[in-house]
Design a protein around this motif. Structure first.
Motif, mmCIF file in Angstrom:
data_model
loop_
_atom_site.group_PDB
_atom_site.id
_atom_site.type_symbol
_atom_site.label_atom_id
_atom_site.label_comp_id
_atom_site.label_asym_id
_atom_site.label_seq_id
_atom_site.Cartn_x
_atom_site.Cartn_y
_atom_site.Cartn_z
ATOM 1 N N ALA A 146 -9.910 -14.947 -44.578
ATOM 2 C CA ALA A 146 -9.189 -16.155 -44.977
ATOM 3 C C ALA A 146 -9.584 -16.581 -46.387
ATOM 4 O O ALA A 146 -8.749 -17.029 -47.180
ATOM 5 N N MET A 150 -7.310 -17.157 -50.640
ATOM 6 C CA MET A 150 -7.357 -18.394 -51.410
ATOM 7 C C MET A 150 -7.410 -18.080 -52.899
ATOM 8 O O MET A 150 -7.912 -17.023 -53.316
ATOM 9 N N SER A 172 -13.419 -21.566 -39.538
ATOM 10 C CA SER A 172 -12.626 -21.974 -40.698
ATOM 11 C C SER A 172 -13.162 -23.221 -41.395
ATOM 12 O O SER A 172 -12.825 -23.474 -42.547
ATOM 13 N N PRO A 198 -12.149 -22.347 -45.419
ATOM 14 C CA PRO A 198 -10.715 -22.168 -45.665
ATOM 15 C C PRO A 198 -9.868 -23.343 -45.181
ATOM 16 O O PRO A 198 -8.877 -23.686 -45.824
ATOM 17 N N LYS A 202 -6.610 -24.495 -49.961
ATOM 18 C CA LYS A 202 -5.203 -24.111 -49.931
ATOM 19 C C LYS A 202 -5.072 -22.595 -50.038
ATOM 20 O O LYS A 202 -5.789 -21.951 -50.793
ATOM 21 N N PRO A 203 -4.138 -22.022 -49.266
ATOM 22 C CA PRO A 203 -3.952 -20.574 -49.310
ATOM 23 C C PRO A 203 -3.008 -20.150 -50.427
ATOM 24 O O PRO A 203 -2.227 -20.959 -50.950
ATOM 25 N N ASP A 205 0.286 -17.755 -51.449
ATOM 26 C CA ASP A 205 1.566 -17.576 -50.768
ATOM 27 C C ASP A 205 1.551 -16.209 -50.071
ATOM 28 O O ASP A 205 2.192 -15.255 -50.503
ATOM 29 N N LEU A 227 -7.450 -24.120 -38.880
ATOM 30 C CA LEU A 227 -6.927 -23.264 -39.954
ATOM 31 C C LEU A 227 -5.418 -23.151 -39.860
ATOM 32 O O LEU A 227 -4.714 -23.257 -40.874
ATOM 33 N N SER A 228 -4.908 -22.949 -38.661
ATOM 34 C CA SER A 228 -3.467 -22.830 -38.486
ATOM 35 C C SER A 228 -2.746 -24.081 -38.974
ATOM 36 O O SER A 228 -1.732 -24.003 -39.678
ATOM 37 N N TRP A 231 -3.072 -24.647 -42.931
ATOM 38 C CA TRP A 231 -2.316 -23.680 -43.738
ATOM 39 C C TRP A 231 -0.877 -23.509 -43.267
ATOM 40 O O TRP A 231 -0.145 -22.695 -43.820
ATOM 41 N N ASP A 232 -0.488 -24.241 -42.227
ATOM 42 C CA ASP A 232 0.841 -24.067 -41.646
ATOM 43 C C ASP A 232 1.071 -22.591 -41.317
ATOM 44 O O ASP A 232 2.128 -22.025 -41.619
ATOM 45 N N ALA A 233 0.050 -21.984 -40.716
ATOM 46 C CA ALA A 233 0.080 -20.561 -40.391
ATOM 47 C C ALA A 233 0.399 -20.369 -38.916
ATOM 48 O O ALA A 233 0.075 -21.223 -38.073
#
Length: 263
Positions: A146, A150, A172, A198, A202-203, A205, A227-228, A231-233
């Motif tokens: 993760a 970044m 995370s 993480p 911010k991740p 793209d 983390l999800s 990061w909207d993962a």
């Protein structure tokens, strides 16, 4: 009620809550040794000066579809790359080159230095294999991959090749580790814990999938969710899986996690 240090330690204890826990590690080591025996590869290639700064790289027959890198866990304190070779099996069967980087452990180095070592390893591997790069990691390795997703960690040219990051049962947010007994060895302070988390950053793209077993310790369900959400993962919760068998899907090219990672 304020929790004792022992109570906090137990929240992050995995093996003590998994029946016959040692059998999993024994099986990983045996399967990994057998995989190496069966496949020619570039083993123990140095990417840095530390004795543990070495990687293994195994290429498929013909042109590789890309590079799949697995980063092992062990709370940044233990384990060795050789214990985990078998977890590249699914990607290898799908036609990808697979790599397993080792890294120095605490207390010799801090977590931020381990992050730098993994970035160095991924950069060295990227120079050897063309195409997209998929990073997968488990537990502390889930944290480390993760971190690779970044800004400012990998060189821009390498980061641009990331096609997926598979963070399995990651830690995370490192701040809850500060009061734990393991931190006597990790030596995390507030600044490093925040910088290395993480979930607090911010991740890039890059597509990220966060995987966790439904039967894991509650804190790992929390850590994965953090983390999800941050990061909207995509989060993948695998029914019936705990911390030591949640990674089994890496050995099957057709598993849900591998289909997500390899596309």
């Amino acid at each position: 009620m304020v929790k004792t240090r022992q109570e906090l330690d137990l929240e992050y204890e995995n093996g003590g809550f998994i029946p016959d826990a040692q059998s999993y590690a024994d099986a990983w080591e045996a399967a990994s040794a057998a995989f190496r025996d069966a496949h020619a590869g570039e083993y123990g290639v140095a990417y840095g000066e530390n004795p543990r700064a070495k990687f293994d790289l195994i290429r498929p027959e013909g042109a590789a579809k890309g590079l799949f890198v697995f980063v092992h866990g062990g709370y940044w304190l233990q384990r060795h790359k050789d214990d985990w070779t078998c977890f590249g099996e699914g990607a290898f069967d799908a036609g990808w080159a697979i790599a397993h980087p080792g890294y120095p452990l605490a207390p010799e180095v801090r977590i931020s230095e381990i992050t730098a070592h993994i970035a160095q390893a991924v950069t060295a591997l990227a120079a050897r294999v063309d195409g997209p790069i998929v990073l997968a990691g488990h537990s502390a390795g889930g944290h480390l991959v993760a971190r690779m997703a970044m800004a400012g960690v990998l060189p821009d040219a390498v980061a641009a090749r990331l096609s997926h990051v598979l963070s399995i049962s990651p830690v995370s947010d490192l701040r809850p580790l500060i009061p734990l007994t393991m931190n006597d060895t990790l030596r995390l302070d507030a600044a490093e814990a925040e910088a290395e988390s993480p979930a607090l950053g911010k991740p890039l793209d890059v597509p990220v999938t966060v995987v966790v077993g439904a039967q894991e310790r509650p804190v790992f369900l929390d850590q994965s969710r953090w983390l999800s959400e941050a990061w909207d993962a995509k989060q993948m919760i695998l029914p019936g899986r705990h911390h030591f068998d949640v990674i089994d899907g890496l050995r099957d090219a057709d598993s849900p996690m591998m289909k997500a990672a390899l596309g």
